[in-house]
Design an enzyme around this catalytic site. Sequence first.
Site, mmCIF file in Angstrom:
data_model
loop_
_atom_site.group_PDB
_atom_site.id
_atom_site.type_symbol
_atom_site.label_atom_id
_atom_site.label_comp_id
_atom_site.label_asym_id
_atom_site.label_seq_id
_atom_site.Cartn_x
_atom_site.Cartn_y
_atom_site.Cartn_z
ATOM 1 N N HIS A 210 0.828 -1.204 0.000
ATOM 2 C CA HIS A 210 0.000 0.000 0.000
ATOM 3 C C HIS A 210 0.864 1.258 0.000
ATOM 4 O O HIS A 210 1.875 1.334 0.693
ATOM 5 C CB HIS A 210 -0.894 0.030 1.236
ATOM 6 C CG HIS A 210 -2.133 -0.802 1.104
ATOM 7 N ND1 HIS A 210 -3.056 -0.606 0.115
ATOM 8 C CD2 HIS A 210 -2.605 -1.834 1.869
ATOM 9 C CE1 HIS A 210 -4.057 -1.478 0.259
ATOM 10 N NE2 HIS A 210 -3.801 -2.236 1.310
ATOM 11 N N CYS A 266 0.630 2.632 -4.923
ATOM 12 C CA CYS A 266 -0.057 3.836 -5.380
ATOM 13 C C CYS A 266 0.758 5.083 -5.066
ATOM 14 O O CYS A 266 1.486 5.129 -4.076
ATOM 15 C CB CYS A 266 -1.412 3.960 -4.691
ATOM 16 S SG CYS A 266 -2.625 2.770 -5.273
#
Length: 419
Positions: A210, A266
């Site tokens: 993440h 991301c």
Amino acid sequence: MYHPNYNYPPPQPGWGGGYYPPPQQHQQQQQWSPPPPQPYYSNGYPPPSQSPHSYSPPQYPPHGQYEYGHHTPTPPPSSGSQYRSYHSHSPSWGQMPPRPPMEAQQFGKGAPSNYRFQYSACTGRRKALLIGINYAGQPNALRGCINDVTNMSTFLHERYGYRREDMVILTDDQQNPMSVPTKANILRAMQWLVKDAQRNDSLFIHFSGHGGRTPDLDGDEEDGYDDVIYPVDYRTAGHIVDDDMHAIMVRPLQPGVRLTAIFDSCHSGTALDLPYVYSTQGILKEPNLAKEAAQDLFSAITSYGQGDFASVAQTAIGFLKKAALGESARERTVKTKTSPADVVMFSGSKDTQTSADTFQDGQARGALSWAFIKTLQARPNQSYLQLLNSIRSELEGKYSQKPQLSCSHPLDTNLLFVM
């Protein structure tokens, strides 16, 4: 693979990320509040609100119990190519790109005066840090990150001669508390990676997990946000900010030391705060506020049509920050984040994009990790520019993300990619 005993002190509070105490409510309110998470690598959103109950804080073993070994450097794969001029022309696919020059190179306009950098021949010792976090048992869990690390480890060993003994692997499926990707373990492993690095050494870091964004506090980001990665214990320990990763892994490196970074997460476009970002034409990118305004307007219209009013507000605020900070932030970054070392990063997406958790070759994978390995297996001798375009070609039509190439110094993108 050795189990680590890093024996390094934690970063000092002045680094901006450091070791945080458990986050307080007022700290949470200061962070950017994006829309609810989608099945991607975070969409800029922290992993799920549930505490990672499967992992207790690591109890570190006594000194010497999990020491790394020291090994004779493994030579790189042989190549008949000779060194050529730094100012090279774009090679065709049937032509071997020129290898990097060994003499010191000048930075040029925008960098500190009389500042030089050194390419690495990558003939010295090799060390790798591979981090894969699936956030197991949590609502926003990922599927492919541990697979990414397993595949990258095999690829580095078989294709580039990295010894298993010189790899540190942190994944959240391991029983050894020192091998779990907590914030403390990740930061210590980053310090281990660059410790005692010498000219022509080749270091490698791979993060799959993440990622997100947090408001920039030192004015070095064009969009007003720092990139962050989330360790498995982010709920209690906090995230890791790009400024800290730069301070740990880039700033200490000597001229001629190579650090190759792959960030499959991301908003990872500038995860190491490298100031030189290149387009698919090999051209150094500059802030283009007019183009970004059009892109932001389209994003805002799309969000408005979907009823996502929070994203509309965030997009507007983000562009206003770009307009106010863009040029000055870039100048500050070039002056403070350049390095005489040879640091190159491929990231899974632009700072404003998400990265896909996908299914390739029969298993869950991160899109960038899969494409990086696949294209180098098919064509090992590519230039930096060819490699960037090959990775994008693998993802084009399947995913919206656009992988980025960035560097700590001006890069001749027509040189042979080495590591």
